[in-house]
Design a protein around this motif. Structure first.
Motif, PDB file in Angstrom:
ATOM      1  N   VAL A 117       0.686  -0.994  -0.226  1.00 53.94           N
ATOM      2  CA  VAL A 117      -0.178   0.099  -0.284  1.00 53.94           C
ATOM      3  C   VAL A 117       0.724   1.614  -0.198  1.00 53.94           C
ATOM      4  CG1 VAL A 117      -1.354  -1.231   1.740  1.00 53.94           C
ATOM      5  CG2 VAL A 117      -0.782   0.946   2.105  1.00 53.94           C
ATOM      6  N   ASN A 146       1.944   1.837  -3.383  1.00 53.97           N
ATOM      7  CA  ASN A 146       0.612   1.091  -4.522  1.00 53.97           C
ATOM      8  C   ASN A 146       0.970   0.480  -5.417  1.00 53.97           C
ATOM      9  OD1 ASN A 146      -2.303   2.248  -4.795  1.00 53.97           O
ATOM     10  ND2 ASN A 146      -0.336   4.357  -4.213  1.00 53.97           N
ATOM     11  N   ASP A 164      -9.585  -2.802  -1.140  1.00 58.66           N
ATOM     12  CA  ASP A 164      -9.612  -1.665  -0.214  1.00 58.66           C
ATOM     13  C   ASP A 164      -9.471  -2.006   1.573  1.00 58.66           C
ATOM     14  OD1 ASP A 164      -9.647  -0.684  -3.178  1.00 58.66           O
ATOM     15  OD2 ASP A 164     -11.613  -0.713  -2.719  1.00 58.66           O
ATOM     16  N   ARG A 165     -10.179  -3.212   1.333  1.00 66.12           N
ATOM     17  CA  ARG A 165     -10.699  -3.364   2.678  1.00 66.12           C
ATOM     18  C   ARG A 165      -9.048  -3.661   3.647  1.00 66.12           C
ATOM     19  NH1 ARG A 165     -12.000  -4.657   7.494  1.00 66.12           N
ATOM     20  NH2 ARG A 165     -10.965  -6.888   8.251  1.00 66.12           N
ATOM     21  N   THR A 166      -8.356  -4.638   3.007  1.00 69.29           N
ATOM     22  CA  THR A 166      -7.059  -4.024   3.638  1.00 69.29           C
ATOM     23  C   THR A 166      -6.341  -3.324   3.446  1.00 69.29           C
ATOM     24  OG1 THR A 166      -6.932  -6.504   2.135  1.00 69.29           O
ATOM     25  CG2 THR A 166      -4.748  -5.153   3.286  1.00 69.29           C
ATOM     26  N   LYS A 167      -6.227  -2.009   2.372  1.00 73.79           N
ATOM     27  CA  LYS A 167      -5.837  -0.349   2.238  1.00 73.79           C
ATOM     28  C   LYS A 167      -6.214   0.002   3.619  1.00 73.79           C
ATOM     29  CE  LYS A 167      -4.924   0.886  -2.035  1.00 73.79           C
ATOM     30  NZ  LYS A 167      -4.620   1.543  -3.172  1.00 73.79           N
ATOM     31  N   GLU A 168      -6.962  -0.026   4.451  1.00 72.51           N
ATOM     32  CA  GLU A 168      -8.111   0.689   5.018  1.00 72.51           C
ATOM     33  C   GLU A 168      -7.137   0.640   6.149  1.00 72.51           C
ATOM     34  OE1 GLU A 168     -12.322   0.997   5.092  1.00 72.51           O
ATOM     35  OE2 GLU A 168     -12.216   1.423   2.936  1.00 72.51           O
ATOM     36  N   LYS A 169      -7.097  -0.358   6.218  1.00 72.44           N
ATOM     37  CA  LYS A 169      -6.756  -1.259   7.538  1.00 72.44           C
ATOM     38  C   LYS A 169      -5.395  -0.412   7.833  1.00 72.44           C
ATOM     39  CE  LYS A 169      -7.495  -5.846   7.449  1.00 72.44           C
ATOM     40  NZ  LYS A 169      -7.269  -6.978   8.190  1.00 72.44           N
ATOM     41  N   GLN A 191      -3.922   2.022   5.716  1.00 74.56           N
ATOM     42  CA  GLN A 191      -3.942   3.352   6.463  1.00 74.56           C
ATOM     43  C   GLN A 191      -4.027   4.003   7.845  1.00 74.56           C
ATOM     44  OE1 GLN A 191      -6.171   4.172   2.588  1.00 74.56           O
ATOM     45  NE2 GLN A 191      -4.139   5.240   1.476  1.00 74.56           N
ATOM     46  N   LYS A 192      -5.453   3.388   7.942  1.00 77.94           N
ATOM     47  CA  LYS A 192      -5.859   3.390   9.827  1.00 77.94           C
ATOM     48  C   LYS A 192      -4.307   3.327  10.403  1.00 77.94           C
ATOM     49  CE  LYS A 192      -8.934   2.693  13.072  1.00 77.94           C
ATOM     50  NZ  LYS A 192      -8.174   1.686  13.450  1.00 77.94           N
ATOM     51  N   SER A 206      -0.841   6.373  10.567  1.00 77.32           N
ATOM     52  CA  SER A 206      -1.561   7.362  10.149  1.00 77.32           C
ATOM     53  C   SER A 206      -1.557   7.307  12.338  1.00 77.32           C
ATOM     54  CB  SER A 206      -2.834   7.744  10.065  1.00 77.32           C
ATOM     55  OG  SER A 206      -4.248   7.142  10.407  1.00 77.32           O
TER      56      SER A 206
END
Lengths: 327, 327
Positions: free
Chosen positions: B22, B25, B31-36, B38-39, B42
């Motif tokens: 991620v 890129n 998408d779910r993994t990407k979000e996890k 990224q969360k 941050s």
DNA sequence: CTGAAAGCGCTTACAG
DNA sequence: CTGAAAGCGCTTACAG
């Protein structure tokens, strides 16, 4: 391809460990081995890869400097000194011109963190925005308060402002105007203005301040100064908080047919080498640029070494009046 | 401690490989993994370690620039543009002030090589000494011939010298003196002198050249100029190959009670922002500093990308006469 | 769509 | 006095 430590080791007939040892002058190595290794290194024209070293050592020997722009002679000279002093102490310098733009500054800060700089010198104005300390990174500020814990090095701005204002007053100026940049109210450089305002008030004179919004833009300077002439045609003394503003004022005054210093006395601030070459007649307050750089680096290296005890939070260096003919 | 990719992976409940994906890129990620991920990044305030990345990628995205000193406004402004353009293209800049000293230059070159810079911009004069090409490193020179294969970007020095000399001649000057620095005879900047000499000879006038040995030292400048006045008291035109020399001359002329431009016309070279602020009355030949920087970076990046085909070995950018009142 | 393994070029305990 | 092994924080084939 670039030779690496294994190539040297093979050629010298030793292990990479041994090569690393002679590279770092560490542990016991027989003279004979040392020689063999050194011969192999020069034969291959070998230089160690500092990126690999940094990764292992968690020490990059890199310093970052964020300032408005090296195109401004004050910062150009400051950068020269900062870099030269750093180089002498084995540090390299990543230079960032933020133009005082917060977005750029944040990007630069992140870039410097990613690059694992050992410390940062900051000469831009955005207080608070950059949470330097949270990253617990070594930081020293020049002429800016960044947080309660970041040491600041600056010229004695109040004293400089006082000398300038006193000089104009003593030369009989009655309508003294200050030309300043726009900026954070809590920056030490604001003390130049504060001194002016306090002295004027003490003398029962009204402080008049003009602020130039786009500090590095000659148009913007000219516009404000034109306004000044219109609103205060009887101005007879000007204290500009930097030499560029002072020069802009003098240029405009000439265009308006006013004599400097005959009708208007002008004094600037900074006293760079550039202004001494290009406009030696300018009377100005000289900052000790090389000393500022020296102390900033010294404090930064102390922070890097973890010697926090004897780091003064504020260092004010003496200024000097450069007496030209404009005031 | 700084969080690393493993910390992010653990927090997000994935493998470091996935985090890396991620980050870059690259490859498919839900998408779910990407979000996890990224969360987690941050949350931890994670920034990738560019030192580790550089080591693996064999690409540092670092550029080096070696020049005499950013304290000189021409180089201060050049540095600003070089750095700003580089930053916009994702490169960082290591700045080296060599003061034209060969020993320093060699040290800086070695430092840059150790730090695995992707390319170097050189604005100092030492031809041949630095075997840039042997290291087969991307290099672009500004106003200097470094070797047969290193592209050079400069202003059109001959044309600039011609414009300057022609202007003095057309204004009726008979005893025109050139003030130049000392330097390599084969540097493009010498074309300023060449133009002067050729035009003078064409007109049957004798070219007279004064050389300033310590280019950045005001004392040294003053000494040579004093000598000039002594030996050529009837000088009525001066072409200085940089604005600092021009300013020094004007300052000295004033001291000697000579009127510029009444008795002596003066024209400089460079036309920096600084000189336009501090000494706008100076007539000078303006170099297109930002264009020089743009093209230098453009060529350097092409070299780095291995696109050697369309790299011109010499780029001469047009100069512009800034008409002041000194000539 | 995701992970285990190997490796970028060094250095440093740890053995010997 | 010298070397084999592990690891700095990432990324990229290679499997699955």
């Amino acid at each position: 391809m670039k030779p690496k430590i294994d190539d040297v080791a093979k050629l010298a007939g030793v292990s990479p460990t041994t090569v690393s040892r002679v590279l770092n002058n560490r542990g016991y190595i027989s003279d004979r081995t040392k020689e063999k290794v050194q011969k192999a290194m020069s034969e291959l024209n070998y230089f160690p890869n500092d990126v690999a070293r940094s990764l292992f050592n968690k020490r990059s020997n890199l310093l970052g400097v964020i300032l408005p722009t090296t195109a401004n002679p004050f910062f150009g000279e400051l950068t020269f000194h900062l870099e030269n002093i750093s180089a002498a102490k084995g540090y390299k310098m990543l230079v960032c011109n933020s133009l005082n733009r917060i977005d750029k500054e944040e990007k630069y800060l992140e870039m410097l963190l990613r690059n694992q700089v050992d410390g940062i010198i900051v000469g831009t104005h955005n207080r608070g925005i950059l949470d330097y300390h949270k990253q617990n990174l070594a930081v020293v500020a020049i002429d800016r308060y960044l947080s309660e814990t970041i040491p600041v090095v600056s010229s004695d701005n109040y004293e400089g402002g006082k000398i300038a204002t006193d000089l104009l007053v003593s030369q009989g100026c009655k309508n003294i105007v200050l030309i300043d940049g726009i900026g954070d109210l809590e920056t030490p450089a604001r003390l130049r203005r504060k001194a002016y305002e306090e002295i004027m008030e003490e003398l029962g004179l009204r402080p008049i301040v003009y602020e130039i919004p786009e500090v590095f833009d000659r148009e913007s300077q000219a516009k404000v100064i034109a306004k000044l002439f219109k609103e205060y045609p009887d101005v007879d003394g000007v204290f500009a908080t930097n030499d560029i503003f002072a020069a802009s004022f003098i240029t405009m005054a000439k265009k308006m047919g006013r004599d400097v210093p005959g009708q208007i006395k002008v004094i600037g601030y900074d006293g760079t080498e550039s202004v001494q070459s290009f406009l030696p007649e300018l009377t100005t307050i000289q900052q000790p640029i090389s000393t500022i750089a020296e102390i900033a680096i010294e404090l930064l290296l102390k922070e890097i070494e973890g010697e926090f005890q004897d780091i003064p939070l504020e260092t004010r260096l003496p200024v000097k009046l450069l007496k030209g003919t404009t005031a």
